[in-house]
Design a protein around this motif. Structure first.
Motif, PDB file in Angstrom:
ATOM      1  N   GLY A   1      37.494  40.810  68.042  1.00 11.95           N
ATOM      2  CA  GLY A   1      36.522  41.216  68.979  1.00 11.95           C
ATOM      3  C   GLY A   1      36.236  40.286  70.004  1.00 11.95           C
ATOM      4  O   GLY A   1      36.593  39.101  69.820  1.00 11.95           O
ATOM      5  N   TYR A   2      35.874  40.620  71.323  1.00 15.21           N
ATOM      6  CA  TYR A   2      35.507  39.849  72.283  1.00 15.21           C
ATOM      7  C   TYR A   2      34.484  40.639  73.356  1.00 15.21           C
ATOM      8  O   TYR A   2      34.232  41.747  73.210  1.00 15.21           O
ATOM      9  N   GLN A   3      34.115  40.058  74.402  1.00 17.03           N
ATOM     10  CA  GLN A   3      33.256  40.564  75.242  1.00 17.03           C
ATOM     11  C   GLN A   3      34.041  40.447  76.717  1.00 17.03           C
ATOM     12  O   GLN A   3      34.183  39.404  77.165  1.00 17.03           O
ATOM     13  N   VAL A   4      34.084  41.654  77.371  1.00 14.12           N
ATOM     14  CA  VAL A   4      34.652  41.448  78.693  1.00 14.12           C
ATOM     15  C   VAL A   4      33.365  41.120  79.679  1.00 14.12           C
ATOM     16  O   VAL A   4      32.380  41.088  79.249  1.00 14.12           O
TER      17      VAL A   4
ATOM     18  N   ILE B   1      36.194  34.609  75.677  1.00 15.79           N
ATOM     19  CA  ILE B   1      37.824  34.399  75.596  1.00 15.79           C
ATOM     20  C   ILE B   1      38.365  35.092  74.212  1.00 15.79           C
ATOM     21  O   ILE B   1      37.715  34.835  73.115  1.00 15.79           O
ATOM     22  N   PRO B   2      39.016  36.240  74.343  1.00 10.87           N
ATOM     23  CA  PRO B   2      39.497  36.664  72.973  1.00 10.87           C
ATOM     24  C   PRO B   2      39.874  35.722  72.007  1.00 10.87           C
ATOM     25  O   PRO B   2      40.670  34.819  72.268  1.00 10.87           O
ATOM     26  N   PHE B   3      39.881  36.080  70.853  1.00 15.26           N
ATOM     27  CA  PHE B   3      40.281  35.289  69.632  1.00 15.26           C
ATOM     28  C   PHE B   3      40.575  36.229  68.381  1.00 15.26           C
ATOM     29  O   PHE B   3      40.254  37.399  68.421  1.00 15.26           O
ATOM     30  N   GLU B   4      41.627  35.787  67.653  1.00 16.02           N
ATOM     31  CA  GLU B   4      41.643  36.316  66.276  1.00 16.02           C
ATOM     32  C   GLU B   4      41.268  35.411  65.300  1.00 16.02           C
ATOM     33  O   GLU B   4      41.767  34.092  65.265  1.00 16.02           O
TER      34      GLU B   4
END
Length: 472
Positions: free
Chosen positions: A381-384, A453-456
């Motif tokens: 999950g992330y936010q644009v 910033i996208p993450f896993e």
């Protein structure tokens, strides 16, 4: 005799309630409705009127209680189900709202507003084909239903069906003469289809329809930048800002345009990430022994909130969950959090000072209210990047943070400065990143672009976002 007197008094209670209700004095109507409904709890019409008064005075919980009483009394009253839909939708209970609107439309197939609102709720739930079907039913009942046509155009645009969307928007424009909303929708659709001259024309017509519409101006400036007319975009924003200097969406559009002109000093002065993006460590939560207990309470409140749902594609949240407004009752730990926000806003304003020519400082609101919601990100999950168009100041508080933020690449961090995906830019802007930590609150102007910033991670990232919304 006593029964007659009692009946007269009961009728007087209803008369007083209805008199206040019809005059818009909803707060004064409520005690009269309460007294009356204690004696006549099966009056469906009164229960519906009372629920409307409660809803208008921010007592959605009371409104839902009265509407459920009306539903139990008469399970075949379409108006009751419609009103249940309205209240549930307003507090973010979209599934319940959709079910209520659907039942209202079943009971009264010619209830156009039930079909239309069902469509808007299904759009929020990302059930786009079902939403189109609902809008089509509303249009079938009333072919001149401009709002249903405009909403259908939005869904078709979201699906990437640009030609169909443009056609439907065109019908809405011809019906909603003087309304900038379908023109803005048409412009966005044409812009995404690469028909930039036509998009600019649609946005310009929206500005003509309402020169004070910030969305029309900001979208016009955006397409100007895309067409290589950044200087004209700045000028367009400045004309609007001369009358509306604190417009969040236009300030954001201007910051992009300034950067595209090469005037990085002016862009830096407007955005000023080092000055305006303000991290504040929270050390105390009212009513809680320590911050660890408070954070655990906020995590539990967010994860179990009845409005928490997978965010639709229209939201900035991707592959995550989003709640509705957490200031609705029952507030739980959010009551303490509101006080913490108040302290943070006071500290932020004190740092700014009182006199400045900067539009953000010079035009801070005298009165405002809060909007608060939870964002739950897990997996990927992330936010644009996005802004908060209706607010003056925004912020985020971190209640739970995954350990991945401590690793390389600043994954899971919050970044400020890079425009969102709907903006068109070629010059890399200045950016600033901040590492999330439990107990950290970050405040920033609402026109400041920000993203995650996208993450896993197998761990969950829970943040509580909020807006300081000016009272108009």
């Amino acid at each position: 005799m006593n029964a007659a007197v009692s009946a007269t008094r009961v009728n007087a209670m209803l008369t007083a309630a209805v008199t206040h209700h019809d005059a818009g004095r909803f707060l004064k109507a409520l005690p009269h409705f309460r007294k009356y409904l204690k004696r006549r709890p099966d009056d469906v019409a009164a229960l519906n009127m009372a629920s409307f008064a409660a809803f208008q005075t921010d007592h959605a919980d009371i409104a839902l209680n009265w509407l459920n009483m009306a539903k139990a009394t008469d399970p075949n009253d379409a108006q009751t189900f419609y009103n249940l839909g309205l209240v549930n939708q307003s507090v973010g209970l979209c599934e319940d709202a959709a079910n209520a609107y659907h039942r209202a439309a079943e009971l009264d197939p010619d209830f156009g507003s039930a079909h239309f609102n069902l469509g808007t709720t299904l759009t929020q739930l990302d059930r786009l084909e079902d939403a189109i079907a609902a809008f089509d039913r509303a249009i079938g009942i009333n072919p001149e239903h401009g709002k249903a046509l405009s909403s259908k155009g939005y869904v078709l645009h979201t699906q990437g069906k640009y030609d169909e969307a443009a056609f439907v928007y065109g019908r809405a424009v011809s019906i909603l003469f003087g309304d900038p909303e379908p023109l803005i929708g048409l412009g966005k659709c044409l812009q995404d289809a690469g028909r930039l001259a036509e998009a600019a024309s649609a946005f310009a017509r929206a500005v003509d329809a309402n020169p004070h519409d910030a969305e029309a101006i900001s979208n016009l400036a955006n397409v100007m930048v895309q067409r290589g007319d950044a200087e004209d975009a700045v000028a367009t924003c400045d004309v609007f800002l001369a009358h509306h200097p604190a417009s969040t969406s236009v300030l954001a559009a201007k910051s992009v345009a300034l950067n595209e002109t090469g005037n990085t000093d002016a862009a830096r002065q407007l955005v000023d990430l080092e000055r305006f993006v303000t991290p504040i460590r929270q050390l105390h939560a009212p009513g809680f022994k320590n911050m660890e207990i408070f954070n655990a309470a906020m995590v539990g409140h967010a994860e179990n909130h009845p409005t928490l749902a997978v965010a639709p594609t229209s939201h900035a949240t991707r592959l995550g969950k989003h709640s509705a407004d957490l200031t609705a009752k029952p507030k739980g730990p959010v009551a303490a959090f509101e006080k913490m926000i108040g302290r943070g806003v006071e500290e932020f304003i004190e740092r700014l000072g009182s006199s400045s020519e900067h539009p953000f400082i010079a035009h801070r609101p005298r009165k405002w209210h809060l909007a608060v919601w939870a964002i739950v990100l897990e997996g990927k999950g992330y936010q644009v990047s996005h802004i908060h168009r209706s607010a003056w100041l925004s912020g985020v508080y971190y209640a739970q943070v995954p350990s991945v933020v401590d690793g390389k690449g600043q994954r899971g961090w919050i970044e400020f400065g890079e425009p969102g995906p709907e903006y068109h830019w070629s010059v890399k802007p200045e950016t600033r990143r901040i590492k999330p930590e439990p107990g950290l609150m970050v405040l920033f102007p609402s026109y400041t672009f920000h993203r995650t910033i996208p993450f896993e991670s197998d761990e969950t990232r829970i943040s509580i976002a909020f807006d300081v919304v000016p009272d108009i």
